[in-house]
Design a protein around this motif. Structure first.
Motif, PDB file in Angstrom:
ATOM      1  N   PHE B 398      29.917  34.446  44.896  1.00 10.25           N
ATOM      2  CA  PHE B 398      30.881  35.390  45.445  1.00 10.25           C
ATOM      3  C   PHE B 398      31.788  35.921  44.352  1.00 10.25           C
ATOM      4  N   THR B 399      32.254  35.029  43.491  1.00  6.15           N
ATOM      5  CA  THR B 399      33.130  35.469  42.403  1.00  6.15           C
ATOM      6  C   THR B 399      32.404  36.492  41.538  1.00  6.15           C
ATOM      7  N   LYS B 401      30.038  38.454  42.538  1.00  8.58           N
ATOM      8  CA  LYS B 401      29.927  39.678  43.329  1.00  8.58           C
ATOM      9  C   LYS B 401      31.222  40.473  43.258  1.00  8.58           C
ATOM     10  N   TRP B 402      32.353  39.779  43.358  1.00  7.02           N
ATOM     11  CA  TRP B 402      33.658  40.454  43.306  1.00  7.02           C
ATOM     12  C   TRP B 402      33.793  41.211  42.000  1.00  7.02           C
ATOM     13  N   PHE B 403      33.493  40.533  40.888  1.00  9.34           N
ATOM     14  CA  PHE B 403      33.694  41.193  39.599  1.00  9.34           C
ATOM     15  C   PHE B 403      32.679  42.304  39.361  1.00  9.34           C
ATOM     16  N   LEU B 514      35.533  28.538  42.003  1.00 12.64           N
ATOM     17  CA  LEU B 514      36.951  28.361  42.252  1.00 12.64           C
ATOM     18  C   LEU B 514      37.794  28.655  41.031  1.00 12.64           C
ATOM     19  N   PRO B 516      37.040  30.586  37.789  1.00 10.97           N
ATOM     20  CA  PRO B 516      36.131  31.315  36.901  1.00 10.97           C
ATOM     21  C   PRO B 516      36.748  31.716  35.574  1.00 10.97           C
ATOM     22  N   ASP B 521      36.178  34.249  30.326  1.00 18.37           N
ATOM     23  CA  ASP B 521      36.590  34.436  28.931  1.00 18.37           C
ATOM     24  C   ASP B 521      35.406  34.283  27.991  1.00 18.37           C
TER      25      ASP B 521
END
Lengths: 488, 537
Positions: B398-399, B401-403, B514, B516, B521
């Protein structure tokens, strides 16, 4: 102090939910008690937060989470969120207690209550989140937890298919909301709701229209308004009763909260004006559609499920009026609808547990065998039609007042006619189940006490809030001030 | 020879390790667990050797090794290479530990572990190669090792067939790459890929007809190796027959490393970033749609996961394509973040499937029913992997996908928005196979399947009563070896060799989702580097 209360309200259910599956053997039967105790503690924290809010504070908490993206773990409770939070926590407590009597004790019980706590935590987090990313994480948690509950504990052999349909359908709405959230972030450069409210974005009108459409449709799926409602009847009728109570009484209101928090709070009223009439019409169509389908249905749980579609139509109409009484009425209706819908579904559950039957044509004459259920369901039916002295009267009055403040009088008149259909299905429901002659061979047993106590409490609340609505009026009026900023 | 010798260290470690493990296996012991431990030590050493490179890297100065001047550097540790190599070595370490038990069913350990190390040598060398000859050499090394490992279960003719198909298609790719190298050499006179922000060498301008033909050859050749549609057809077969540990490597990092080589070579030879970006976006549409569409109809678990990999590669390509086309380094960063997250999630999925195969002889999706009752840890870990791939918060997918969505929404023309619509639709489509698979894991053993009609059954019949589980009874296709753990009351004890990597990967999926920040980085410099590589043309 208040941020500690805030954190406890949110994290305690989630942590307890994560630890509950560790119960084994003889401890499994206590899972329900533990879960209810946790939710009761959360409710106590919410009352404490109310005290803080009344003193004029705004409980908030912010911790850096993903600095590269500007995402924070930020929580905030303002007057807009408060009625929704109270509704979620109270309904969850009553549903958990109801579950003591409804569910059989077996090895999976701790997992059920764990998922119930995650469901509640997801809803609480949605309401408390002050950051776009965090909002969406909790939004999805709500969905995942409820879907797992339906898939595993759903009744009937179609439970798996219904859970899949529910997930995919709701995910469509969620994806639209996700695009809206990310677009908002990209266009404004901030992920914090507080900052978005403080400095409303000045956007190209086409972008703004697109965003409002995304939010309205995405949240509309969660609200289950026509024609985005098709997941609701199946999901509500297949889910186990405590989950259905939470779905209908608490989760649907999350859609209303989303619409209040995102498009209405952030954008200028002039950008929203074009949406007023379509939303009002969509609301009226939902009202009539839900009521007509409730009249046509045979399964008692599905009747009440369609009634939810109809009630959400009232709320959407209220939101669409873009007026102070309309918005206040919509928010108030969520709390009242929470009480009444939970009451009606619990009543249906008592009937189903007492008689073992679900089809309305197989039922009748239960007023002597199940007197408490009859009275409570009667209260619920009268309340849902919006008649005084019950709670929903106040919210419906506000909604219709808001409707007449708009220039679309014809639509407002149609909206006022909908309670006639509501009365039709509600009162006919009561008559067929409780007053008509009893069919042959209908055996009635007494349902467990744990199912009857929350039911009675809700019936009492429906009357009490109807007679003394002042606190609720006060809360939602302040909540609408948060949305409109006094400027509308 | 000048330059930072540190650059060679991981490669030297892996290559020497391969020979050492082979000698140990031949001369000292052929026990699976000891060889696995030794190989894991080699991987750990190579990972440690990467650390000084990670510290010193930056777009202006990249650690490199070899001649400078017209001959060019041989190896260069650019940011993308470090990300890919780091993921590869980490995944390889966990897969090796897993093989410590998983390989009990196959016996040629002295072949497996050295080949795995050679595969890794080839992979790390390929992504670090700074000139075309070394790229070709390491790519070949990786590919040949992969062909043999795919066909490892040589007693099964289907495994030989799958390995052979991979060999034929891969070799076609290799020959086309060689052709491309010759075209480039004809025009440039040098094989070096110069680093960004430094003047081109040997009069290399890029843009001549021969170079363009060479770039086209590279796109096709490396495209075969990275399973870009329509050159992907070897992948599902290879996955279906290879040992699960090799499938985890194949889907997790091998095709992604070939894709990174494709990016580096095309940009380094002068293919404009805008055009490469547009091409990647268009190809990603094919990948996503075909991958998800075909995954929906699979009945074999590993083939389903293979098509899922093709679809996820499509998402990675979309993000990187958007970044290249519109000059958004954040989108490239998001693409590499998904590459990392996908390696963890897909690796976990394949390892869990391997455990189910090892103990319960499960190859079809329907065979996975009842896993939650017998091996709850594996069922939960598998669900975490699948939910992560489906993009459920708060997991890594999901993270990512968000980015990715954040990057795509910065597009400035219609192609980006077409990609966005396709991405969303495909996310939904993918739920149609991830969710029923999770449901099957938790379903009791003999209930009707979830989410679809059973073929050949009209009307509803009550399900037959479940036969009581008989411990120790094999399922008939391949005999379960007697040394497997016993089943008490249906619960199977999973060996710690397999449980520990699974738990580690599962925890990593949650941790990446949770928190990332550190991972983002790590991948941050890649976007800047790739865009700089094209801008200096």
């Amino acid at each position: 102090m208040t941020s500690a209360l805030l954190l406890t309200t949110l994290l305690l259910p989630l942590v307890a939910g994560a630890l509950l599956p560790l119960c084994r053997g003889r401890q499994t039967k206590h899972a329900g008690k533990v879960a209810a105790a946790v939710v009761a503690l959360a409710l106590a924290c919410v009352v404490g937060l109310l005290v803080a809010l009344r003193r004029g504070e705004t409980p908030a908490l912010a911790v850096a989470w993903i600095p590269t993206a500007g995402v924070q773990f930020a929580l905030r409770l303002d007057w807009l969120a408060f009625p929704f939070l109270l509704n979620v926590v109270a309904v969850s407590l009553l549903a958990a207690i109801y579950g003591w009597g409804y569910l059989h004790v077996d090895a999976r019980l701790p997992a059920f209550y764990a998922l119930l706590l995650f469901f509640m935590g997801g809803m609480a987090g949605t309401v408390l989140a002050d950051d776009l990313f965090l909002f969406f994480v909790f939004w999805e948690l709500m969905l995942v937890a409820s879907c797992a509950l339906i898939a595993v504990w759903g009744e009937g052999d179609q439970a798996g298919r219904v859970a899949l349909k529910y997930f995919i359908f709701t995910q469509v709405g969620s994806l639209l909301v996700l695009i809206g959230l990310i677009a908002l972030y990209v266009l404004t450069g901030t992920s914090s709701l507080t900052q978005l409210r403080a400095a409303p974005p000045v956007l190209d009108p086409r972008w703004a229209t697109a965003l409002v459409t995304l939010f309205v449709v995405g949240f509309g799926v969660k609200m289950a308004v026509f024609p985005l409602h098709t997941w609701l009847p199946d999901a509500h009728s297949v889910a186990p009763m405590p989950v259905t109570v939470m779905l209908a009484a608490a989760m649907l209101s999350m859609g209303v909260y989303g619409i209040l928090r995102f498009p209405l709070s952030i954008f200028d009223p002039s950008l929203l004006a074009g949406f007023s009439l379509p939303l009002m019409i969509a609301g009226v169509v939902s009202q009539f559609y839900g009521a007509l389908m409730a009249l046509a249905e045979e399964d008692i749980k599905r009747i009440i499920a369609y009634s939810s579609v109809s009630q959400m139509g009232y709320a959407l109409f209220g939101l669409g009026t873009l007026s102070q009484p309309g918005l206040a009425g919509a928010a108030m209706h969520m709390v009242n609808q929470g009480i009444v819908k939970a009451l009606l579904f619990m009543g249906v559950g008592l009937v189903m547990r007492g008689t073992g039957r679900r089809r309305i044509s197989d039922l009748g004459g239960l007023r002597h065998a199940l007197p408490l259920t009859a009275i409570g369901s009667g209260v619920g039916a009268l309340a849902i039609t919006g008649s005084p002295p019950f709670c929903a009267f106040h919210s419906e009055w506000q909604i219709f007042a808001g409707g007449f403040q708009t220039p679309h009088t014809v639509v407002a008149i149609l909206a006022v006619l909908a309670p006639a259909l509501t009365a039709a299905y509600a009162l006919w429901f009561i008559r067929r189940i409780f007053l008509d002659p009893r069919p042959e061979g209908l055996e009635v047993g007494v349902p467990p006490l744990a199912m009857r106590v929350p039911f009675a409490l809700l019936a009492f609340l429906a009357l009490a809030v109807g007679l003394y609505p002042a606190p609720l009026y006060d809360w939602v009026t302040r909540g609408v001030l948060v949305v409109t900023g006094g400027g509308w | 020879m000048r330059g930072d010798v540190w650059v060679v260290l991981p490669l030297a470690c892996l290559a020497a390790g391969a020979f050492a493990v082979y000698l140990v296996a031949r001369l000292l012991t052929s026990r699976n667990d000891l060889l696995a431990l030794l190989t894991a030590l080699v991987f750990a050493a190579a990972l440690v050797a990467l650390v000084p490179l990670q510290i010193t890297t930056g777009v202006e100065h990249l650690p490199a090794w070899g001649h400078f001047g017209p001959g060019g550097a041989f190896l260069r540790a650019d940011p993308g290479a470090l990300v890919v190599a780091g993921v590869a070595l980490g995944l390889g370490l966990l897969v090796t530990l897993y093989s410590g038990r998983y390989l009990a069913l196959d016996h040629r350990y002295e072949t497996y572990y050295p080949l795995l190390l050679l595969l890794m040598t080839g992979l790390v060398g390929m992504v670090m190669a700074a000139d075309l000859f070394n790229l070709y050499m390491f790519c070949e090394l990786m590919s040949v090792a992969a062909y043999v490992l795919v066909a490892f279960r040589r007693r099964l003719d289907t495994a030989i067939e799958a390995g052979f198909k991979y060999l034929v298609m891969g070799s076609v790719g290799t020959v086309i790459i060689l052709l491309g190298i010759s075209f480039v050499y004809r025009e440039m006179g040098t094989l070096a890929l110069s680093p960004p922000l430094s003047p081109p060498m040997g009069g290399m301008k890029g843009g001549g007809a021969w170079t363009r033909a060479g770039v086209a050859c590279f796109l096709v050749g490396l495209g075969i190796k990275s399973a870009i549609v329509p050159l992907h057809t070897w992948l599902p077969d290879a996955h279906g027959r290879a040992p699960s540990s090799i499938s985890a490597m194949l889907s997790g990092i091998i095709i992604q490393s070939a894709f990174y080589a494709l990016l580096k070579v095309s940009l380094g030879l002068g293919f404009p970033a805008r055009d490469l970006g547009a091409l990647l976006i268009v190809l990603s549409l094919l990948n996503m749609t075909l991958g998800n569409g075909l995954a929906l109809v699979q009945t074999n678990t590993k083939r389903l996961l293979a098509y899922s990999t093709i679809a996820q590669m499509g998402y990675i390509m979309l993000s990187i394509g958007v970044g290249l086309r519109y000059g958004v380094p954040g989108a490239i960063q998001a693409g590499f973040f998904l590459l990392l997250a996908h390696a963890v999630m897909k690796g976990l999925a394949f390892l869990c499937q391997g455990v189910c195969h090892f103990y319960c002889d499960a190859t079809l999706i329907a065979d996975l029913r009842g896993t939650a009752a017998r091996m709850p840890l594996v069922a939960v870990a598998f669900s975490v992997a699948l939910a992560g791939l489906a993009g459920v918060p708060p997991l890594a997918g999901f993270t990512a996908k968000w980015f990715i969505l954040m990057g795509i929404l910065r597009s400035s023309d219609a192609l980006g928005y077409v990609g966005l619509a396709a991405f969303l639709l495909n996310s939904l489509l993918a739920l149609g196979y991830y969710l029923p698979l999770i449901g099957t894991l938790f379903a009791p053993p003999s209930s009707p399947p979830m989410g679809g009609k059973e073929r050949g059954r009209e009307g509803r019949q009550p399900p037959p009563p479940a036969p009581p589980p008989t411990p120790g009874e094999g399922r008939g296709r391949t005999a379960s070896p007697p040394e497997l753990g016993g089943t008490e009351g249906g619960r199977i004890r999973v060996s710690p060799w397999m449980a520990v990597p699974i738990v580690a990967l599962g925890a990593l999926v949650l941790a990446i989702g949770l928190y990332p920040g550190p991972w983002l980085d790590w991948t941050a410099d890649v976007g800047v580097y790739l865009l700089a590589a094209s801008a200096s043309r």
